[in-house]
Design a protein around this motif. Structure first.
Motif, PDB file in Angstrom:
ATOM      1  N   ASN A  61       0.810  -1.233   0.000  1.00  0.00           N
ATOM      2  CA  ASN A  61       0.000   0.000   0.000  1.00  0.00           C
ATOM      3  C   ASN A  61       0.835   1.271   0.000  1.00  0.00           C
ATOM      4  O   ASN A  61       0.640   2.175   0.817  1.00  0.00           O
ATOM      5  CB  ASN A  61      -0.954  -0.003   1.201  1.00  0.00           C
ATOM      6  CG  ASN A  61      -2.100  -0.970   1.030  1.00  0.00           C
ATOM      7  OD1 ASN A  61      -2.807  -0.941   0.028  1.00  0.00           O
ATOM      8  ND2 ASN A  61      -2.294  -1.844   2.010  1.00  0.00           N
ATOM      9  N   PRO A  63       1.762   4.801  -0.395  1.00  0.00           N
ATOM     10  CA  PRO A  63       0.757   5.877  -0.347  1.00  0.00           C
ATOM     11  C   PRO A  63       0.551   6.598  -1.671  1.00  0.00           C
ATOM     12  O   PRO A  63      -0.579   6.995  -1.996  1.00  0.00           O
ATOM     13  CB  PRO A  63       1.296   6.817   0.734  1.00  0.00           C
ATOM     14  CG  PRO A  63       2.746   6.478   0.873  1.00  0.00           C
ATOM     15  CD  PRO A  63       2.853   5.014   0.566  1.00  0.00           C
ATOM     16  N   ASP A  64       1.611   6.770  -2.457  1.00  0.00           N
ATOM     17  CA  ASP A  64       1.476   7.486  -3.728  1.00  0.00           C
ATOM     18  C   ASP A  64       0.770   6.628  -4.780  1.00  0.00           C
ATOM     19  O   ASP A  64      -0.060   7.135  -5.547  1.00  0.00           O
ATOM     20  CB  ASP A  64       2.852   7.931  -4.225  1.00  0.00           C
ATOM     21  CG  ASP A  64       3.506   8.925  -3.277  1.00  0.00           C
ATOM     22  OD1 ASP A  64       2.876   9.952  -2.974  1.00  0.00           O
ATOM     23  OD2 ASP A  64       4.623   8.656  -2.824  1.00  0.00           O
ATOM     24  N   LYS A  66      -1.310   4.209  -4.055  1.00  0.00           N
ATOM     25  CA  LYS A  66      -2.684   4.082  -3.584  1.00  0.00           C
ATOM     26  C   LYS A  66      -3.492   5.331  -3.916  1.00  0.00           C
ATOM     27  O   LYS A  66      -4.637   5.227  -4.389  1.00  0.00           O
ATOM     28  CB  LYS A  66      -2.689   3.829  -2.069  1.00  0.00           C
ATOM     29  CG  LYS A  66      -4.076   3.633  -1.482  1.00  0.00           C
ATOM     30  CD  LYS A  66      -4.005   3.109  -0.040  1.00  0.00           C
ATOM     31  CE  LYS A  66      -3.400   4.106   0.909  1.00  0.00           C
ATOM     32  NZ  LYS A  66      -3.481   3.638   2.321  1.00  0.00           N
ATOM     33  N   ALA A  67      -2.903   6.493  -3.711  1.00  0.00           N
ATOM     34  CA  ALA A  67      -3.620   7.744  -3.995  1.00  0.00           C
ATOM     35  C   ALA A  67      -3.950   7.863  -5.481  1.00  0.00           C
ATOM     36  O   ALA A  67      -5.049   8.288  -5.858  1.00  0.00           O
ATOM     37  CB  ALA A  67      -2.779   8.931  -3.540  1.00  0.00           C
ATOM     38  N   ILE A  70      -6.799   5.415  -6.300  1.00  0.00           N
ATOM     39  CA  ILE A  70      -8.084   5.920  -5.790  1.00  0.00           C
ATOM     40  C   ILE A  70      -8.587   7.076  -6.647  1.00  0.00           C
ATOM     41  O   ILE A  70      -9.783   7.158  -6.983  1.00  0.00           O
ATOM     42  CB  ILE A  70      -7.943   6.352  -4.318  1.00  0.00           C
ATOM     43  CG1 ILE A  70      -7.736   5.116  -3.429  1.00  0.00           C
ATOM     44  CG2 ILE A  70      -9.162   7.141  -3.854  1.00  0.00           C
ATOM     45  CD1 ILE A  70      -7.397   5.444  -1.991  1.00  0.00           C
ATOM     46  N   GLU A  71      -7.685   7.942  -7.064  1.00  0.00           N
ATOM     47  CA  GLU A  71      -8.067   9.058  -7.933  1.00  0.00           C
ATOM     48  C   GLU A  71      -8.621   8.538  -9.257  1.00  0.00           C
ATOM     49  O   GLU A  71      -9.629   9.040  -9.765  1.00  0.00           O
ATOM     50  CB  GLU A  71      -6.855   9.957  -8.186  1.00  0.00           C
ATOM     51  CG  GLU A  71      -7.155  11.159  -9.070  1.00  0.00           C
ATOM     52  CD  GLU A  71      -5.933  12.017  -9.322  1.00  0.00           C
ATOM     53  OE1 GLU A  71      -6.070  13.037 -10.046  1.00  0.00           O
ATOM     54  OE2 GLU A  71      -4.831  11.688  -8.824  1.00  0.00           O
ATOM     55  N   ASN A  74     -12.100   7.074  -8.535  1.00  0.00           N
ATOM     56  CA  ASN A  74     -13.085   8.122  -8.247  1.00  0.00           C
ATOM     57  C   ASN A  74     -13.471   8.914  -9.488  1.00  0.00           C
ATOM     58  O   ASN A  74     -14.567   9.487  -9.556  1.00  0.00           O
ATOM     59  CB  ASN A  74     -12.555   9.073  -7.170  1.00  0.00           C
ATOM     60  CG  ASN A  74     -12.603   8.459  -5.782  1.00  0.00           C
ATOM     61  OD1 ASN A  74     -13.376   7.539  -5.526  1.00  0.00           O
ATOM     62  ND2 ASN A  74     -11.780   8.978  -4.869  1.00  0.00           N
ATOM     63  N   THR A 312      -0.646   2.235 -11.190  1.00  0.00           N
ATOM     64  CA  THR A 312       0.328   2.085 -10.104  1.00  0.00           C
ATOM     65  C   THR A 312       1.736   1.843 -10.637  1.00  0.00           C
ATOM     66  O   THR A 312       2.715   2.314 -10.044  1.00  0.00           O
ATOM     67  CB  THR A 312      -0.086   0.936  -9.172  1.00  0.00           C
ATOM     68  OG1 THR A 312      -0.253  -0.270  -9.923  1.00  0.00           O
ATOM     69  CG2 THR A 312      -1.410   1.263  -8.473  1.00  0.00           C
TER      70      THR A 312
END
Length: 430
Positions: A61, A63-64, A66-67, A70-71, A74, A312
């Motif tokens: 996971n 963080p970058d 994952k972000a 998610i973006e 979304n 990713t």
């Protein structure tokens, strides 16, 4: 906090196939993962020295990544697009070209295969046979290339091959890997003699397929001289040179490709595992442009090119490979690993280090001892597994991003586990 999870774990025994494996070594239920650590349902945290069998070189996971994912979700980004064009694919291919290929003077087409490493190997085998019109693939002792029938035919392990249930594992010839028959035997010379002798019974090869470091075969590491020798044999005999970088690549041995400093340019390079950056299923075959002779859809698959993995994977390249900072960090931790494994080897008669970079382990001589060391390490809060023909190698595959303090703690646990096991009457007497 402790919880009796026996009822929860019973569902696996009741409903999951007997083919399950890793869970047998780690009998707990994991519910959270971050960086280099996993947390189970009881709240206990473990340091991860398995890393999805090198599928999580950048940790759990990130963080970058994952972000970015998610973006993408979304924004209702493409989820599944077969092999249609998409912004996510274009961004990944551009990053791969600019960050990985061009700086290394590598010109390769990227073929999206099915989502696992064995899919990329199957594609490489098919393409080599299509190009040469030959059938025979030369693989190596202790090699592992996947579990589908073609890739399995190149795999040496008898237990893995037994899973075919007597199905035909044909069209391959297994030759000795470097050092397979001891230091006194020249594997390159043996292979050269077999291929040049018209009465050897070895058919002219379509390709040679080799792992620079044999991940499942016991961390046997080929020297640059051996790799160059195999590349020359392939060229001399009109065969393609396939370097399987599925487990050893993406920084695991110190550089993005495990063969970068060997002076070779493979014809075909199967990639998978950490290629997605975040453990998402993603495999590809890198093909020299002159070998890209497929017709449209001649090799395809419904799940070729995981769009989420494109997202990713791009972030992984941009975050870790734009300069040499990450590579230097890997080198520092590789030295920490070497020193720790040497301490273990010094306390186990006959033990020796194997592998290179952050793909290293210690051969303790037998599978029972290696298994007990790993089991004791798990009791102490470390997830680690074995490899080798007899599971005799304690194999470290920690995420490359593991903080040095956490890495040192994990190595201390491993050293303690080895001391605990070897101090027992059973092993102390040997």
């Amino acid at each position: 906090m402790t919880t009796d999870m026996s009822a929860d774990l019973a569902i696996y025994t009741r409903r999951e196939s007997e083919a399950r494996s890793y869970c047998r070594s780690f009998p707990t239920s994991f519910v959270k993962a971050q960086g280099s650590e996993l947390t189970d349902a009881s709240g206990r945290t473990y340091i991860d020295f398995l890393a999805g069998c090198s599928s999580l070189n950048y940790g759990h996971n990130d963080p970058d990544m994952k972000a970015a994912l998610i973006e993408h979700l979304n924004a209702d980004g493409i989820t599944h697009g077969l092999d249609m064009h998409s912004g996510a694919k274009a961004d990944f291919l551009t990053a791969f070209e600019d960050i990985i290929l061009k700086p290394r003077d590598m010109d390769y087409k990227v073929m999206m295969t099915g989502p696992t490493g064995t899919n990329a190997v199957e594609a490489a085998m098919k393409l080599a046979r299509k190009i040469t019109g030959r059938r025979n693939i030369i693989a190596f002792t202790n090699g592992f290339h996947g579990m589908t029938m073609g890739a399995l035919s190149c795999t040496g392990n008898a237990g893995k091959r037994a899973g075919a249930g007597g199905g035909p594992l044909c069209g391959t010839t297994h030759m000795p890997f470097e050092g397979a028959f001891g230091d006194g035997m020249d594997s390159l010379k043996i292979i050269e003699e077999m291929l040049s002798n018209p009465s050897s019974g070895v058919d002219a090869p379509a390709a040679f397929i080799i792992e620079p470091v044999q991940g499942e075969g016991g961390l046997n590491a080929a020297s640059p001289e051996f790799m160059r020798g195999i590349a020359k044999l392939a060229k001399d005999h009109g065969a393609l040179f396939i370097v399987d970088d599925i487990q050893a690549g993406c920084g695991r041995t110190g550089t993005f490709f495990s063969f970068e400093e060997m002076g070779i340019k493979p014809d075909l390079i199967p990639m998978a595992k950490s290629f997605s950056g975040m453990g998402l299923p993603f495999a590809a075959l890198l093909i020299k442009p002159e070998h890209d002779i497929w017709g449209p859809a001649e090799h395809n698959g419904t799940f070729r090119g995981n769009t989420h993995a494109f997202v990713t994977a791009r972030v992984a390249l941009e975050k870790f490979w734009k300069d040499d900072t990450f590579q230097k960090e890997i080198a520092t931790k590789a030295e920490m690993l070497r020193e720790a494994l040497e301490q273990i080897a010094d306390n186990v008669p006959g033990a020796r280090l194997k592998g290179r970079g952050m793909m290293r382990g210690v051969d303790v001589g037998n599978g029972d001892l290696a298994g007990e060391i790993c089991a004791r390490a798990f009791e102490k809060g470390l997830i680690i597994e074995t490899s080798g023909a007899h599971d005799e190698v304690v194999k470290v595959l920690a995420p490359l991003t593991t903080p040095e303090a956490t890495f040192a703690k994990g190595l201390d646990i491993l050293k303690e586990a080895a001391r605990d096991v070897t101090a027992t009457t059973k092993y102390a007497a040997e």
